[in-house]
Write an enzyme that holds these catalytic residues in place. Structure first.
Site, PDB file in Angstrom:
ATOM      1  N   GLN A   1      -8.708   3.398   0.070  1.00 24.54           N
ATOM      2  CA  GLN A   1      -9.944   3.338   0.843  1.00 24.54           C
ATOM      3  C   GLN A   1     -10.259   4.704   1.480  1.00 24.54           C
ATOM      4  OE1 GLN A   1      -7.603   0.626   1.045  1.00 24.54           O
ATOM      5  NE2 GLN A   1      -8.989  -0.127  -0.523  1.00 24.54           N
TER       6      GLN A   1
ATOM      7  N   LYS B   1      -0.861  -3.969  -3.398  1.00 24.39           N
ATOM      8  CA  LYS B   1      -2.156  -3.394  -3.035  1.00 24.39           C
ATOM      9  C   LYS B   1      -2.256  -2.030  -3.701  1.00 24.39           C
ATOM     10  CE  LYS B   1      -5.142  -1.850   0.730  1.00 24.39           C
ATOM     11  NZ  LYS B   1      -5.249  -0.439   0.297  1.00 24.39           N
TER      12      LYS B   1
ATOM     13  N   SER C   1       0.809  -1.202   0.000  1.00 26.44           N
ATOM     14  CA  SER C   1       0.000   0.000   0.000  1.00 26.44           C
ATOM     15  C   SER C   1       0.852   1.266   0.000  1.00 26.44           C
ATOM     16  CB  SER C   1      -0.943  -0.055   1.210  1.00 26.44           C
ATOM     17  OG  SER C   1      -1.973   0.872   1.113  1.00 26.44           O
TER      18      SER C   1
END
Length: 481
Positions: free
Chosen positions: A335, A331, A306
């Site tokens: 979000q 990733k 991420s």
């Protein structure tokens, strides 16, 4: 409603432990609550029709009034929300009730108690993204991609991710007896992790030989960018000639934190990251930085996820830094929390964007490949021994294979690593037992197994055995002006 550049970045967060205190409202709340009229199919905007709401209400009334057993109102409502989100087939879109939301806030804004591992849901299985460095999870030998099957005898099948997390976490000093499935092993591994305070200090710096600075980032939290700037300034003041940024086993965190960290290294106008919405519209985040006049290397592994991958991609594509280690986790989604919209302390953290590297690459489920690929020694990834039975000569199994890898890592030649307990393996065990001043049997009971695991963990912690760090140092040394 549109959001430009830093307006978006200031409110977006990544990773499963991300804080819910930052909220990005993308859709007008009145639109979310709008109900279609006429009872037909939902209009193009996707709002619920009166017929939809009637079906949901009828289902609840049937459960409450007709089901054999008394039901818990909140449990049914939360189950309905989880059911809707489950249809999205996205492990990073999750619902948190009030208690779960509060604990997730704490995990990124203050210390909390648990085992210290970032987890996600992959194909319905609770999977470790990365153990936090220095945490009980790392010390116990948990690895990225390990699947947690049960906690203290309770299976995790059928639980939401947050329900599973609540079982994994717990008070300091208590034991989490985990059953783990790991690639390459046929039988589940039994591991005991003693829960502890998980420190939110996320940045650790040191000056290596040759005036090469090393800054380790363990996760991207609310204070990480500030701490990184402090440590970088200190290293530069001491005459640093090159820098290694270590994001191995860093599961991610706040997007704004990684943008603030990367920006000084990226020349003005070059992109740090690209964000893409559901319509495919992309928007760059251009740097306002000036760049640095010293070489930078990024250390990463399969637990780098991420925000860590954003850092690696930005420094590689826009600052010319070299990536050292292993292919990262992969990733590539962003979000956004909707705590304000929920209105009762609960939270939905929903995947809203893709992110792409400055070169336009979406790394989701693929990861970022290193420029200099370096694997750690086998014993860095060895599984703990199950300790189900004493290991004896002339037997076979995964436990014995892992035993032999440990013995090899300790410089005690077991002659083979194929899982057969040979006479040479027994001699290596005896040599270890002599070193430990314990009964010399050539067999591996629980005491010998525990001592072996402790000894191999010490080897893993010793920087002289860190082949990836050595490679990064060698690269930086080779290009220092």
């Amino acid at each position: 409603m549109t959001f430009k550049g830093r307006t978006v970045l200031a409110f977006i967060l990544l990773a499963m432990f991300a804080s819910s205190i930052m909220t990005l409202t993308i859709v007008n709340p009145s639109m979310l609550a709008a109900v279609g009229k006429g009872g037909g199919a939902a209009p193009s905007g996707g709002s619920l029709t009166s017929k939809d709401l009637s079906k949901i209400s009828t289902t609840y009334q049937l459960i409450e009034n007709k089901f054999l057993n008394q039901v818990d109102h909140d449990k049914v409502v939360n189950g309905a929300i989880n059911g809707m989100l489950a249809t999205l087939d996205d492990p990073f879109t999750v619902y948190m009730d009030q208690n779960e939301a509060k604990q997730f806030d704490e995990s990124i804004t203050s210390s909390f108690q648990g085992i210290g591992a970032e987890v996600s849901s992959e194909d319905g299985k609770v999977t470790i993204v990365a153990p936090i460095k220095g945490s009980p999870a790392e010390k116990a030998g948990l690895h990225a991609k390990d699947v947690i099957v049960s906690v203290n005898g309770e299976k995790l099948d059928g639980l939401t991710l947050n329900q599973a997390i609540m079982k994994i976490r717990g008070p300091k000093g208590t034991q989490a007896k985990l059953e783990i499935l790991r690639s390459g092993t046929q039988e589940p591994i039994q591991m005991i992790v003693v829960r502890d305070d998980i420190d939110v200090e996320t940045v650790y710096a040191e000056m290596l030989q040759g005036n090469i600075g090393k800054i380790e980032i363990r996760q991207f939290s609310t204070n990480t960018a500030k701490r990184f700037k402090e440590e970088l300034t200190s290293l530069e003041a001491k005459g640093m000639k090159g820098l290694i940024i270590d994001v191995r086993n860093d599961p991610g965190g706040l997007l704004q934190a990684v943008v603030d960290i990367v920006e000084p290294f990226v020349p003005k106008g070059k992109p740090i990251v690209k964000i893409e919405d559901r319509q495919g519209k992309q928007e760059d985040t251009p740097s306002q930085g000036a760049g640095k006049n010293y070489p930078v290397a990024v250390l990463m592994n399969k637990g780098s996820a991420s925000a860590s991958e954003i850092l690696a991609g930005a420094l590689h594509d826009s600052a010319g830094s070299k990536l050292v280690g292993e292919t990262s986790f992969g990733k590539g989604t962003v979000q956004v929390p909707f705590e304000k919209e929920m209105g009762d302390g609960s939270n939905i953290k929903m995947t809203v964007y893709k992110w792409l590297t400055p070169s336009g690459t979406w790394i989701h489920k693929k990861g970022i490949s290193p420029d200099i690929a370096v694997d750690q020694p086998d014993y860095f990834k060895v599984a703990p021994l199950t300790k189900k039975a004493t290991l004896k000569p002339d037997t076979t199994g995964d436990d014995i294979k892992n035993l032999q890898i440990m013995l090899s890592g300790l410089g005690l030649n077991p002659d083979r690593t194929d899982g057969y307990f040979s006479e040479k393996t027994a001699q290596a065990v005896k040599a270890f037992q002599r070193q430990q001043n314990i009964p010399v049997t050539g067999e591996v009971d629980t005491d010998t197994a525990n001592r072996l695991e402790k000894a191999i963990l010490n080897e893993i912690k010793d920087p002289k055995n860190d082949l990836q760090l050595k490679a990064a140092v060698q690269y930086v040394q080779s290009v220092i002006k």
